[in-house]
Scaffold this motif. Sequence first.
Motif, PDB file in Angstrom:
ATOM      1  N   ASP A  75       8.082 -13.246  18.355  1.00  8.17           N
ATOM      2  CA  ASP A  75       9.308 -13.425  17.574  1.00  8.17           C
ATOM      3  C   ASP A  75      10.301 -12.310  17.872  1.00  8.17           C
ATOM      4  OD1 ASP A  75       8.347 -15.707  16.393  1.00  8.17           O
ATOM      5  OD2 ASP A  75       7.492 -14.643  14.678  1.00  8.17           O
ATOM      6  N   GLY A  76       9.812 -11.148  18.209  1.00 10.51           N
ATOM      7  CA  GLY A  76      10.669 -10.003  18.537  1.00 10.51           C
ATOM      8  C   GLY A  76      10.763  -9.857  20.040  1.00 10.51           C
ATOM      9  N   PRO A  77      10.866  -8.602  20.506  1.00  8.80           N
ATOM     10  CA  PRO A  77      10.926  -8.375  21.958  1.00  8.80           C
ATOM     11  C   PRO A  77       9.625  -8.821  22.626  1.00  8.80           C
ATOM     12  CG  PRO A  77      11.261  -6.322  20.709  1.00  8.80           C
ATOM     13  CD  PRO A  77      10.954  -7.407  19.730  1.00  8.80           C
ATOM     14  N   ALA A  78       9.750  -9.362  23.823  1.00  9.00           N
ATOM     15  CA  ALA A  78       8.567  -9.812  24.559  1.00  9.00           C
ATOM     16  C   ALA A  78       7.698  -8.615  24.904  1.00  9.00           C
ATOM     17  CB  ALA A  78       8.990 -10.548  25.821  1.00  9.00           C
ATOM     18  N   LEU A  79       6.405  -8.761  24.703  1.00  8.97           N
ATOM     19  CA  LEU A  79       5.448  -7.741  25.092  1.00  8.97           C
ATOM     20  C   LEU A  79       4.987  -8.062  26.504  1.00  8.97           C
ATOM     21  CD1 LEU A  79       3.359  -7.713  21.808  1.00  8.97           C
ATOM     22  CD2 LEU A  79       5.152  -6.118  22.489  1.00  8.97           C
ATOM     23  N   ASN A  80       4.944  -7.073  27.344  1.00 11.39           N
ATOM     24  CA  ASN A  80       4.637  -7.312  28.737  1.00 11.39           C
ATOM     25  C   ASN A  80       3.573  -6.323  29.192  1.00 11.39           C
ATOM     26  OD1 ASN A  80       4.684  -7.424  31.562  1.00 11.39           O
ATOM     27  ND2 ASN A  80       6.818  -8.077  31.581  1.00 11.39           N
ATOM     28  N   ASP A  81       2.349  -6.820  29.391  1.00 11.37           N
ATOM     29  CA  ASP A  81       1.242  -5.967  29.810  1.00 11.37           C
ATOM     30  C   ASP A  81       1.447  -5.429  31.220  1.00 11.37           C
ATOM     31  OD1 ASP A  81       0.261  -6.768  27.380  1.00 11.37           O
ATOM     32  OD2 ASP A  81      -1.277  -8.077  28.206  1.00 11.37           O
ATOM     33  N   ILE A  82       2.221  -6.128  32.039  1.00 13.97           N
ATOM     34  CA  ILE A  82       2.516  -5.649  33.386  1.00 13.97           C
ATOM     35  C   ILE A  82       3.296  -4.348  33.287  1.00 13.97           C
ATOM     36  CG2 ILE A  82       3.766  -6.169  35.524  1.00 13.97           C
ATOM     37  CD1 ILE A  82       3.085  -9.178  34.919  1.00 13.97           C
ATOM     38  N   GLU A  83       4.249  -4.294  32.370  1.00 17.33           N
ATOM     39  CA  GLU A  83       5.018  -3.060  32.175  1.00 17.33           C
ATOM     40  C   GLU A  83       4.144  -1.946  31.602  1.00 17.33           C
ATOM     41  OE1 GLU A  83       7.949  -2.428  33.471  1.00 17.33           O
ATOM     42  OE2 GLU A  83       7.794  -4.466  34.260  1.00 17.33           O
ATOM     43  N   SER A 124     -15.987  -5.784  28.605  1.00 13.66           N
ATOM     44  CA  SER A 124     -14.715  -6.464  28.381  1.00 13.66           C
ATOM     45  C   SER A 124     -14.090  -5.970  27.081  1.00 13.66           C
ATOM     46  CB  SER A 124     -14.944  -7.979  28.309  1.00 13.66           C
ATOM     47  OG  SER A 124     -15.445  -8.456  29.533  1.00 13.66           O
ATOM     48  N   VAL A 125     -12.791  -5.734  27.112  1.00 15.41           N
ATOM     49  CA  VAL A 125     -12.041  -5.349  25.910  1.00 15.41           C
ATOM     50  C   VAL A 125     -10.734  -6.126  25.883  1.00 15.41           C
ATOM     51  CG1 VAL A 125     -13.017  -3.034  25.634  1.00 15.41           C
ATOM     52  CG2 VAL A 125     -11.019  -3.343  27.067  1.00 15.41           C
ATOM     53  N   SER A 126     -10.253  -6.377  24.684  1.00 15.56           N
ATOM     54  CA  SER A 126      -9.022  -7.145  24.525  1.00 15.56           C
ATOM     55  C   SER A 126      -8.050  -6.426  23.621  1.00 15.56           C
ATOM     56  CB  SER A 126      -9.333  -8.520  23.921  1.00 15.56           C
ATOM     57  OG  SER A 126     -10.147  -9.269  24.778  1.00 15.56           O
ATOM     58  N   GLY A 127      -6.789  -6.782  23.791  1.00 14.07           N
ATOM     59  CA  GLY A 127      -5.735  -6.345  22.876  1.00 14.07           C
ATOM     60  C   GLY A 127      -5.559  -4.849  22.808  1.00 14.07           C
ATOM     61  N   GLY A 128      -5.364  -4.351  21.614  1.00 11.90           N
ATOM     62  CA  GLY A 128      -5.038  -2.945  21.386  1.00 11.90           C
ATOM     63  C   GLY A 128      -6.178  -1.985  21.632  1.00 11.90           C
ATOM     64  N   ARG A 129      -7.373  -2.481  21.918  1.00 13.30           N
ATOM     65  CA  ARG A 129      -8.517  -1.588  22.108  1.00 13.30           C
ATOM     66  C   ARG A 129      -8.664  -1.089  23.533  1.00 13.30           C
ATOM     67  NH1 ARG A 129     -13.336  -5.065  19.995  1.00 13.30           N
ATOM     68  NH2 ARG A 129     -12.658  -6.035  21.906  1.00 13.30           N
ATOM     69  N   SER A 130      -7.885  -1.584  24.456  1.00 15.95           N
ATOM     70  CA  SER A 130      -8.041  -1.220  25.856  1.00 15.95           C
ATOM     71  C   SER A 130      -7.607   0.218  26.113  1.00 15.95           C
ATOM     72  CB  SER A 130      -7.214  -2.151  26.744  1.00 15.95           C
ATOM     73  OG  SER A 130      -7.212  -1.692  28.076  1.00 15.95           O
ATOM     74  N   PRO A 131      -8.440   1.012  26.800  1.00 10.53           N
ATOM     75  CA  PRO A 131      -8.046   2.376  27.158  1.00 10.53           C
ATOM     76  C   PRO A 131      -6.881   2.417  28.145  1.00 10.53           C
ATOM     77  CG  PRO A 131     -10.424   2.078  27.425  1.00 10.53           C
ATOM     78  CD  PRO A 131      -9.835   0.730  27.156  1.00 10.53           C
ATOM     79  N   LEU A 132      -6.533   1.281  28.735  1.00 12.73           N
ATOM     80  CA  LEU A 132      -5.409   1.244  29.676  1.00 12.73           C
ATOM     81  C   LEU A 132      -4.067   1.054  28.984  1.00 12.73           C
ATOM     82  CD1 LEU A 132      -6.960  -0.859  32.557  1.00 12.73           C
ATOM     83  CD2 LEU A 132      -6.611   1.612  32.454  1.00 12.73           C
ATOM     84  N   GLY A 133      -4.088   0.748  27.704  1.00 15.31           N
ATOM     85  CA  GLY A 133      -2.847   0.567  26.964  1.00 15.31           C
ATOM     86  C   GLY A 133      -2.871  -0.713  26.167  1.00 15.31           C
ATOM     87  N   PRO A 134      -2.005  -0.775  25.164  1.00 11.76           N
ATOM     88  CA  PRO A 134      -1.981  -1.938  24.286  1.00 11.76           C
ATOM     89  C   PRO A 134      -1.769  -3.229  25.061  1.00 11.76           C
ATOM     90  CG  PRO A 134      -0.383  -0.276  23.592  1.00 11.76           C
ATOM     91  CD  PRO A 134      -0.973   0.181  24.877  1.00 11.76           C
ATOM     92  N   GLY A 135      -2.613  -4.202  24.769  1.00 11.11           N
ATOM     93  CA  GLY A 135      -2.443  -5.529  25.321  1.00 11.11           C
ATOM     94  C   GLY A 135      -3.128  -5.791  26.639  1.00 11.11           C
ATOM     95  N   ILE A 136      -3.491  -4.758  27.398  1.00 13.07           N
ATOM     96  CA  ILE A 136      -4.138  -5.003  28.684  1.00 13.07           C
ATOM     97  C   ILE A 136      -5.590  -5.384  28.422  1.00 13.07           C
ATOM     98  CG2 ILE A 136      -4.900  -4.017  30.869  1.00 13.07           C
ATOM     99  CD1 ILE A 136      -2.412  -2.269  30.847  1.00 13.07           C
TER     100      ILE A 136
END
Length: 184
Positions: A75-83, A124-136
């Motif tokens: 609904d807000g700004p697009a979240l982009n895991d690539i970024e 395997s990890v999902s969403g905000g739990r990834s040590p690589l950053g939110p969403g990855i």
Amino acid sequence: MNTTTDFDAPVRAAGRCLALFRLPAGGRVPARGWHEEATTDPDALVQLLADGANIGVGCRASRVVALDLDVHEADGPALNDIETLRTQLDIRGLTDWPTTFTAMTPHQGLHLYFRVPTTCTIGSVSGGRSPLGPGIDVRGPARRRGGYLVGPGSVVGGLPYLIVRDVPVAPLPDWISRRLQNGR
């Protein structure tokens, strides 16, 4: 609208030593026992892909860790895991991730595949739990069965998973391995 699996893409994925298994036509969720079905044998793909079935890529059987980088519609700004991954690269003074086998998801996200040794137990990890950053999202071989991804050539919601970089699967970069194993 294309609703059948592209047979060439799974054959190319198997040629990159990715172990494939059957997913229901148009679906993402495997049947029980998918771990035992995962194969790199291109001849076995004929039966796996019967009736327009999708394919999955088993991370443990393939000896890969895969990064699932989504582009989220919100609904807000697009979240982009690539970024988010690009930010991690910038922090380390890197210009781009390694050239590796890559598939594009139906909503313009990416699946980056990286080879790991048989002793790798990254889970395997999902969403905000990834040590690589939110969403990855990370799909790894873990300790027992490991995770999986929907494979290239599959079609979900009428949209395909496409191979966008058909090159050998590169080794998992040390900085990603350290981050996933130690959180640093």
